[in-house]
Design an enzyme around this catalytic site. Structure first.
Site, PDB file in Angstrom:
ATOM      1  CB  CYS A 103     -17.136 -34.344  33.379  1.00 17.57           C
ATOM      2  SG  CYS A 103     -16.390 -34.377  31.734  1.00 17.57           S
ATOM      3  CG  HIS A 160     -18.641 -30.168  30.274  1.00 19.28           C
ATOM      4  ND1 HIS A 160     -17.567 -29.390  29.919  1.00 19.28           N
ATOM      5  CD2 HIS A 160     -18.146 -31.417  30.552  1.00 19.28           C
ATOM      6  CE1 HIS A 160     -16.461 -30.126  29.991  1.00 19.28           C
ATOM      7  NE2 HIS A 160     -16.789 -31.350  30.367  1.00 19.28           N
TER       8      HIS A 160
END
Length: 344
Positions: free
Chosen positions: A131, A243
């Site tokens: 990710c 994130h």
């Protein structure tokens, strides 16, 4: 004619998001099958706003006749079932770390290296990157094309959803407990996650880096260029979804802030929100539920020749996992299968 698609790990965070995104994007499937472990068999998961799918036991499922498997059941499970599905004739798009660095398995971010999908014929498996790597490379690709990247220094601010639902629950329970004067009891994390930051994601390696940092280094080399040097520090923070990354880049040639902004604005899947004022940037909370990677705080890095620094944020469950998986499948169909089926 549509495709027969199986979603492996359909009860997990990423699996549920894959089903949601397939419905949102009207993925060309005539049949969608939800697979999970035997203990989940018979349960139902949502598919779109008004449909549900009944979970089937993956250990008893026959993959023959399935065109595409979107797989996110965990590394050990994927190691067993992804090759079985590929042997049965399906193309597996695997969201685990199991196959990413194997030389005969393409590692793909569709906006960055869609041509690599052609290599799926070697093993019948396409790997979805980590990710944190995905969102960084979407931001770096237009800059690499513009001025050639030599070196990247990245510090991540990663949400708890990257460790699964139980980790998100731990953040919630610890936060509530602290307000009630209860001691924090780490279970999924090595230390208290509420009101804290933990510079430790995945296991430690002999050189002092963590496996998460190793992934960012080596996946960047495989996808973008083996000549790019990457130094990564990965940190878990008390956020549920999305994130953030602070990125410093050193280029082969001079690149201005304006040229960088223009290149990034023109790049698919990338949105620039860069105003040097209060609220003129995107935070993890604002990126949650969004498909794009967001870039802010673009500025010169005066500590190196030809340097820039910027802030990058994205929903790790969508672009960092489920969406990228679905986009790989869409690109596979559009660029490699559609013409073949039309001719047939």
């Amino acid at each position: 004619m549509g495709y027969k698609v199986a979603v492996a790990g359909a009860t997990g965070n990423v699996g549920r998001e894959i089903l949601k995104i397939m419905a949102e994007r009207e993925f060309p499937a005539d049949e969608v099958i939800a697979l999970a472990s035997g203990r989940s068999a018979g349960r139902e998961v949502s598919f779109g706003e008004d449909q549900t799918l009944k979970i089937q036991d993956m250990s008893k499922f026959d993959f023959k006749g399935v065109d595409i498997v979107l797989s996110s059941p965990g590394g050990e499970v994927s190691a067993e079932y992804s090759p079985k599905a590929a042997k049965a004739g399906a193309v597996v798009i695997d969201n685990t770390s199991k196959f990413r660095m194997e030389p005969d398995v393409p590692l793909v971010v569709p906006e960055v290296n869609p041509e690599a999908i052609a290599e799926h014929t070697k093993r019948g498996i396409i790997a979805n990157p980590n990710c944190s790597t995905i969102q960084m490379l979407v931001a770096l690709k237009p800059l690499h094309d513009l001025a050639g990247i030599k070196r990247v220094v990245v510090s991540t601010y990663q949400s708890t959803s990257g460790s699964g639902k139980e980790a998100m629950d731990e953040l919630f329970n610890q936060t509530r407990g602290i307000y009630m004067n209860e001691p924090a009891r780490p279970q999924n994390f090595t230390k208290q996650i509420a009101f804290n930051a933990i510079p430790h994601i995945d296991s430690f390696l002999d050189d002092g880096s963590t496996k998460e940092e190793w992934k960012m280094v080596n996946e960047t080399k495989k996808i973008l260029s083996p000549d790019i040097r990457v130094a990564a520090t990965c940190v878990r923070i008390p956020v549920f979804i999305s994130h953030g990354e602070s990125i410093n880049v050193e280029f082969e040639r001079d690149v201005s802030e304006d040229a960088a902004r223009e290149a990034m604005r023109d790049f698919p899947g990338l949105t620039v929100v860069d105003h040097r004022a209060d609220e003129g940037y995107v935070t993890p909370v604002e990126a949650a539920g969004e498909d794009d990677v967001y870039v802010s705080r673009i500025r010169k890095d005066p500590t190196v020749d030809n340097g820039l620094a910027f802030w990058c944020v994205a929903d790790n469950l969508r672009k960092g996992a489920a969406l990228n998986t679905v986009q790989i499948a869409e690109t596979l169909i559009e660029r490699f299968w559609a013409k073949e089926r039309a001719n047939a």
